[in-house]
Structure formats: structure tokens, C-alpha cells
Design a protein around this motif. Structure first.
Motif, mmCIF file in Angstrom:
data_model
loop_
_atom_site.group_PDB
_atom_site.id
_atom_site.type_symbol
_atom_site.label_atom_id
_atom_site.label_comp_id
_atom_site.label_asym_id
_atom_site.label_seq_id
_atom_site.Cartn_x
_atom_site.Cartn_y
_atom_site.Cartn_z
ATOM 1 N N ALA A 1 -3.288 -3.605 -13.407
ATOM 2 C CA ALA A 1 -3.717 -2.246 -13.066
ATOM 3 C C ALA A 1 -4.662 -2.259 -11.864
ATOM 4 C CB ALA A 1 -4.393 -1.587 -14.263
ATOM 5 N N GLU A 2 -5.614 -3.169 -11.875
ATOM 6 C CA GLU A 2 -6.561 -3.275 -10.761
ATOM 7 C C GLU A 2 -5.835 -3.658 -9.475
ATOM 8 O OE1 GLU A 2 -10.582 -5.832 -9.649
ATOM 9 O OE2 GLU A 2 -9.752 -5.978 -11.668
ATOM 10 N N MET A 3 -4.908 -4.590 -9.592
ATOM 11 C CA MET A 3 -4.141 -5.049 -8.445
ATOM 12 C C MET A 3 -3.319 -3.902 -7.856
ATOM 13 S SD MET A 3 -1.417 -8.182 -8.412
ATOM 14 C CE MET A 3 -2.481 -9.583 -8.112
ATOM 15 N N GLU A 4 -2.648 -3.142 -8.715
ATOM 16 C CA GLU A 4 -1.828 -2.031 -8.235
ATOM 17 C C GLU A 4 -2.672 -1.008 -7.482
ATOM 18 O OE1 GLU A 4 0.996 1.590 -9.892
ATOM 19 O OE2 GLU A 4 0.605 -0.117 -11.195
ATOM 20 N N GLU A 5 -3.814 -0.661 -8.041
ATOM 21 C CA GLU A 5 -4.691 0.331 -7.414
ATOM 22 C C GLU A 5 -5.146 -0.128 -6.026
ATOM 23 O OE1 GLU A 5 -9.088 2.214 -8.190
ATOM 24 O OE2 GLU A 5 -7.841 1.758 -9.932
ATOM 25 N N ASP A 6 -5.428 -1.416 -5.878
ATOM 26 C CA ASP A 6 -5.901 -1.948 -4.609
ATOM 27 C C ASP A 6 -4.760 -2.249 -3.637
ATOM 28 O OD1 ASP A 6 -8.080 -2.776 -2.966
ATOM 29 O OD2 ASP A 6 -7.622 -4.863 -3.428
ATOM 30 N N LEU A 7 -3.598 -2.637 -4.166
ATOM 31 C CA LEU A 7 -2.479 -3.005 -3.298
ATOM 32 C C LEU A 7 -1.828 -1.808 -2.609
ATOM 33 C CD1 LEU A 7 -0.476 -5.790 -5.150
ATOM 34 C CD2 LEU A 7 -1.565 -5.932 -2.901
ATOM 35 N N LEU A 8 -1.716 -0.697 -3.293
ATOM 36 C CA LEU A 8 -1.017 0.454 -2.722
ATOM 37 C C LEU A 8 -1.567 0.822 -1.342
ATOM 38 C CD1 LEU A 8 1.140 2.621 -2.917
ATOM 39 C CD2 LEU A 8 -0.454 3.990 -4.249
ATOM 40 N N PRO A 9 -2.873 1.035 -1.160
ATOM 41 C CA PRO A 9 -3.355 1.373 0.181
ATOM 42 C C PRO A 9 -3.194 0.227 1.188
ATOM 43 C CG PRO A 9 -5.198 1.173 -1.350
ATOM 44 C CD PRO A 9 -3.944 1.090 -2.160
ATOM 45 N N LYS A 10 -3.201 -1.004 0.726
ATOM 46 C CA LYS A 10 -3.038 -2.143 1.636
ATOM 47 C C LYS A 10 -1.600 -2.257 2.131
ATOM 48 C CE LYS A 10 -7.032 -4.541 -0.047
ATOM 49 N NZ LYS A 10 -7.659 -5.640 -0.711
ATOM 50 N N VAL A 11 -0.642 -2.058 1.244
ATOM 51 C CA VAL A 11 0.767 -2.073 1.648
ATOM 52 C C VAL A 11 1.028 -0.924 2.623
ATOM 53 C CG1 VAL A 11 3.153 -1.813 0.825
ATOM 54 C CG2 VAL A 11 1.545 -3.235 -0.461
ATOM 55 N N GLU A 12 0.471 0.252 2.315
ATOM 56 C CA GLU A 12 0.621 1.404 3.214
ATOM 57 C C GLU A 12 -0.023 1.144 4.566
ATOM 58 O OE1 GLU A 12 -1.171 4.458 0.793
ATOM 59 O OE2 GLU A 12 0.788 5.202 0.149
ATOM 60 N N ALA A 13 -1.245 0.634 4.572
ATOM 61 C CA ALA A 13 -1.968 0.415 5.827
ATOM 62 C C ALA A 13 -1.255 -0.597 6.725
ATOM 63 C CB ALA A 13 -3.392 -0.050 5.536
ATOM 64 N N MET A 14 -0.700 -1.639 6.122
ATOM 65 C CA MET A 14 0.012 -2.648 6.890
ATOM 66 C C MET A 14 1.372 -2.136 7.347
ATOM 67 S SD MET A 14 1.249 -6.471 5.815
ATOM 68 C CE MET A 14 -0.115 -7.442 6.416
ATOM 69 N N GLN A 15 1.905 -1.150 6.623
ATOM 70 C CA GLN A 15 3.306 -0.749 6.776
ATOM 71 C C GLN A 15 4.174 -1.980 6.487
ATOM 72 O OE1 GLN A 15 4.056 1.452 10.442
ATOM 73 N NE2 GLN A 15 2.002 2.336 10.340
ATOM 74 N N ALA A 16 3.814 -2.662 5.417
ATOM 75 C CA ALA A 16 4.463 -3.914 5.029
ATOM 76 C C ALA A 16 5.929 -3.671 4.706
ATOM 77 C CB ALA A 16 3.753 -4.514 3.816
ATOM 78 N N PHE A 17 6.763 -4.573 5.188
ATOM 79 C CA PHE A 17 8.177 -4.465 4.866
ATOM 80 C C PHE A 17 8.437 -4.953 3.446
ATOM 81 C CE2 PHE A 17 8.457 -8.969 5.538
ATOM 82 C CZ PHE A 17 9.629 -9.389 4.921
ATOM 83 N N GLU A 18 7.480 -5.735 2.897
ATOM 84 C CA GLU A 18 7.716 -6.353 1.598
ATOM 85 C C GLU A 18 6.402 -6.636 0.885
ATOM 86 O OE1 GLU A 18 11.114 -9.290 0.825
ATOM 87 O OE2 GLU A 18 9.411 -10.581 1.337
#
Length: 167
Positions: free
Chosen positions: A80-97
Motif C-alpha cells: 500500500a505504501e509503495m503504491e501510494e509513492d510509486l504512482l506520482p513517480k511513474v507519472e513524473a517520469m512518464q515511465a514506459f514500464e
């Protein structure tokens, strides 16, 4: 077409330089997965959202696809903690994966708060589906050749876009 990828486990201060990305491009690298988690138990992101955004900018400037990689544990609070923190990081990077490394950490011996690895795996799948649906990123799992997730008993790997097997 052939793609040459690289798993990066370096601090943001080293990766987030134009020189670093020029070096990657010079090696013929066209895809990277950047480890933002430490190997310690629990969610321990070493990269900020701003770090991820900068890596994404540099990757696009140099024509290299960039994604994030993490080590999840079969623990509901961590997921749960990981998901909350990862979502903005994946968005900010515009990560393909978004890639989960399920080598040594995704095991029954590290499970806490779940009744079974099936229950833990279902929670991981649901979490990653929410992140990928919100961001458009693909989901990958990396593991080693003899791991359960690289076998007919896999519970997470059948749901991913890509399975990366480390020999």
C-alpha cells in the motif's frame, strides 16, 4: 527490432546528468530500468518524484525508454505504501514500464500479513493494475530462472506485460 536494455542501480545524483545519458546512448542502450528501491526490507525509495521526473526528461532527450524497478515484499502495508509513492513517480517520469524484481524478496519466508502467497500475489497484481491503468505504463516482472514466478506455478507473472528472466 532488437532492443538493448540495462538495469541501473545508481543514485539519482549520478544518473541525472546529461553525460550519463550520453554514455548510455553511446553504448547502444535504448531501454533502462532504474532501481529506485533499496534492498532493505520494506519500502525504501531512494529517488524522489523530482529525481524520477528529471530522469524521464533526460531519457526522452536521448531517445532512451526509461522505467522504474522496485523490490516489493509480500506485505500488505508495504504494498500500500509503495503504491501510494510509486504512482506520482511513474507519472513524473512518464515511465514506459514499472518493473517488480521478484527474486529473493517475493517468497513465503518474507510474507507478513497475508494468509498465503496467492493472496499476496493477488494484492500485488491489483496494485500494479491500478498504477498501470492510471499511467499507461507497462508492467514487468524480473526474476531468476529457478524462481516460482518463472514456472508453471507462477501467480504474478501470468498477469504482466513482460517477464524478464535473469540467468
Amino acid at each position: 527490432p532488437r532492443s538493448i536494455g540495462l538495469w541501473i542501480d545508481e543514485p539519482a545524483s549520478r544518473v541525472n546528468t546529461d553525460r550519463y545519458w550520453q554514455w548510455l546512448k553511446g553504448l547502444g542502450i535504448d531501454e533502462v530500468s532504474i532501481m529506485i528501491d533499496s534492498a532493505r526490507a520494506g519500502w525504501d525509495s531512494r529517488w524522489s518524484t523530482a529525481d524520477c521526473a528529471r530522469a524521464g526528461e533526460l531519457s526522452r532527450e536521448h531517445g532512451i525508454k526509461a522505467g522504474l524497478i522496485v523490490w516489493p515484499d509480500p506485505h500488505p502495508n508495504m504494498l500500500a505504501e509503495m503504491e501510494e509513492d510509486l504512482l506520482p513517480k511513474v507519472e513524473a517520469m512518464q515511465a514506459f514500464e514499472l518493473e517488480d524484481d521478484l527474486e529473493w524478496n517475493w517468497r513465503r519466508s518474507r510474507m507478513r500479513g497475508f494468509r498465503s502467497m496467492r493472496e499476496a500475489s493477488t494484492a500485488l497484481v491489483q496494485s500494479r493494475r491500478r498504477i498501470t491503468a492510471a499511467t499507461g505504463a507497462h508492467w514487468a516482472v524480473s526474476t531468476f530462472t529457478s524462481h516460482t514466478e518463472n514456472s508453471s506455478r507462477a501467480q504474478v507473472a501470468p498477469h504482466v506485460d513482460r517477464l524478464c528472466v535473469q540467468a
